[in-house]
Design an enzyme around this catalytic site. Structure first.
Site, mmCIF file in Angstrom:
data_model
loop_
_atom_site.group_PDB
_atom_site.id
_atom_site.type_symbol
_atom_site.label_atom_id
_atom_site.label_comp_id
_atom_site.label_asym_id
_atom_site.label_seq_id
_atom_site.Cartn_x
_atom_site.Cartn_y
_atom_site.Cartn_z
ATOM 1 N N ASP A 1 0.676 -1.274 -0.011
ATOM 2 C CA ASP A 1 0.087 -0.061 -0.117
ATOM 3 C C ASP A 1 0.779 1.276 -0.188
ATOM 4 O O ASP A 1 1.873 1.569 0.868
ATOM 5 C CB ASP A 1 -0.915 0.096 1.283
ATOM 6 C CG ASP A 1 -2.357 -0.084 1.130
ATOM 7 O OD1 ASP A 1 -2.795 0.229 -0.041
ATOM 8 O OD2 ASP A 1 -2.986 -0.461 2.101
ATOM 9 N N GLU B 1 -14.116 -1.828 -1.538
ATOM 10 C CA GLU B 1 -14.231 -1.832 -0.107
ATOM 11 C C GLU B 1 -15.816 -1.290 0.257
ATOM 12 O O GLU B 1 -15.957 -0.164 -0.026
ATOM 13 C CB GLU B 1 -13.375 -1.103 0.652
ATOM 14 C CG GLU B 1 -13.523 -1.200 2.227
ATOM 15 C CD GLU B 1 -12.152 -0.723 2.847
ATOM 16 O OE1 GLU B 1 -10.886 -0.734 2.439
ATOM 17 O OE2 GLU B 1 -12.132 -0.688 4.277
HETATM 18 O O1 KIV Z 1 -4.650 -1.297 4.320
HETATM 19 C C1 KIV Z 1 -5.322 -2.353 4.155
HETATM 20 O O2 KIV Z 1 -5.457 -3.409 4.924
HETATM 21 C C2 KIV Z 1 -6.415 -2.299 2.884
HETATM 22 C C3 KIV Z 1 -7.423 -3.383 2.800
HETATM 23 C C4 KIV Z 1 -8.325 -2.891 3.838
HETATM 24 C C5 KIV Z 1 -8.095 -3.519 1.734
HETATM 25 O O3 KIV Z 1 -6.354 -1.365 2.136
#
Ligand code: KIV
Length: 285
Positions: free
Chosen positions: A85, A184
């Site tokens: 991410d 989501e």
């Molecule tokens: O940061 C995370 O864990 C996410 C998931 C909830 C998809 O983006």
């Protein structure tokens, strides 16, 4: 050793109707066990800001911090496809910094792809990152980095206009080159409409059973998170309780001198011990 999964493998699995299993992981042992169990995609989610670092949102976590966790995860993985991410504001301001920040997750973190939240101003950044040779996963619906604007962790796309906006976001992200999208917290009825309008897989978290795969936060399924647990979570274990019970037993053992016992204790050779005792009889030694 099983072969490392690639984007064509993942797309092929979806084409033949196989659901993709995704989970977050933030550390080496969790990554090892998820990988051994056969998870397809591991997301090093910025949710670690809350689940591991104890913040009350995902906003505070930085790229440098995310990289420590990404490296730990990728060291533990043999087969799963690893997505990292990109944290808050590291891809929204300008294309060049978006490419550079994304590149760090591939070059330093050894991730296979990055995930960016949202559409709108994010779309040209997605295109630039993909053009730079970095695979991107999209994320629409409830995007926790925009929690201030969304006004809380609420279900998205519940009205016609907002539902159409999410369909449009998915189409624009596909055009920009994402290889898949996470949806989501959206009504399950909306998921097939999105799926029908894009040709890439749509994985869900709180998006119903029709998504091409499901992702959950690993701390939620293990019962290790004490904060707000959304309706879409299924708790598969209560490791928080197991940990607390285990720590209690250890504390009791220490307090009662029942740990360590002889099996956890080293002994000196009898002859050496005798020699030592003789030597120490002389108080000047
Ligand atoms: O940061 C995370 O864990 C996410 C998931 C909830 C998809 O983006």
């Amino acid at each position: 050793m099983k072969n490392k999964l690639t984007i064509p493998d993942l797309h092929e699995m979806t084409k033949r109707g196989e659901k993709i299993a995704l989970l977050t992981a933030y550390d080496y042992p969790t990554a090892v066990f998820e990988d051994k169990a056969g998870i397809d995609i591991i997301l090093v989610g910025d949710s670690l800001a809350m689940t591991v670092l104890g913040y009350d949102s995902t906003i505070p976590v930085t790229t440098d911090e995310m990289l420590i966790f990404t490296k730990a995860v990728t060291r533990g993985v043999k087969r799963a496809f690893v997505v990292a991410d990109m944290p808050f504001l590291t891809y929204k301001t300008d294309v060049n910094s978006a490419i550079r920040n994304a590149g760090r997750f591939i070059q330093e973190g050894n991730a296979d792809a990055v995930k960016l939240e949202g559409a709108g101003i994010v779309v040209p950044k997605v295109k630039a990152i993909v053009d730079a040779g970095i695979p991107v996963m999209g994320h629409i619906g409830l995007t926790p980095q925009s929690i201030g604007v969304l006004g809380g962790y609420k279900v998205q796309g519940t009205k016609k206009e907002s539902a159409l906006k999410l369909i449009d976001d998915a189409k624009k992200l596909e055009e920009a080159g994402v290889f898949s999208i996470i949806a989501e917290s959206i009504p399950c009825e909306l998921t097939p409409f999105i799926k029908d309008r894009v040709s890439i897989p749509v994985y869900g978290i709180g998006a119903g059973a029709e998504a091409d795969g499901q992702i959950l936060v690993v701390h939620d399924i293990l019962g290790l998170f004490h904060g707000f647990i959304p309706r879409f979570v299924k708790k598969y274990a209560d490791l928080g309780k197991t940990l607390e019970d285990t720590f209690n037993r250890y504390i009791n053992d220490v307090k009662n001198s029942t740990f360590p016992d002889d099996t956890q204790t080293y002994h000196m050779d009898k002859k050496e011990l005798h020699t030592l005792k003789e030597y120490l009889k002389d108080k000047t030694n």
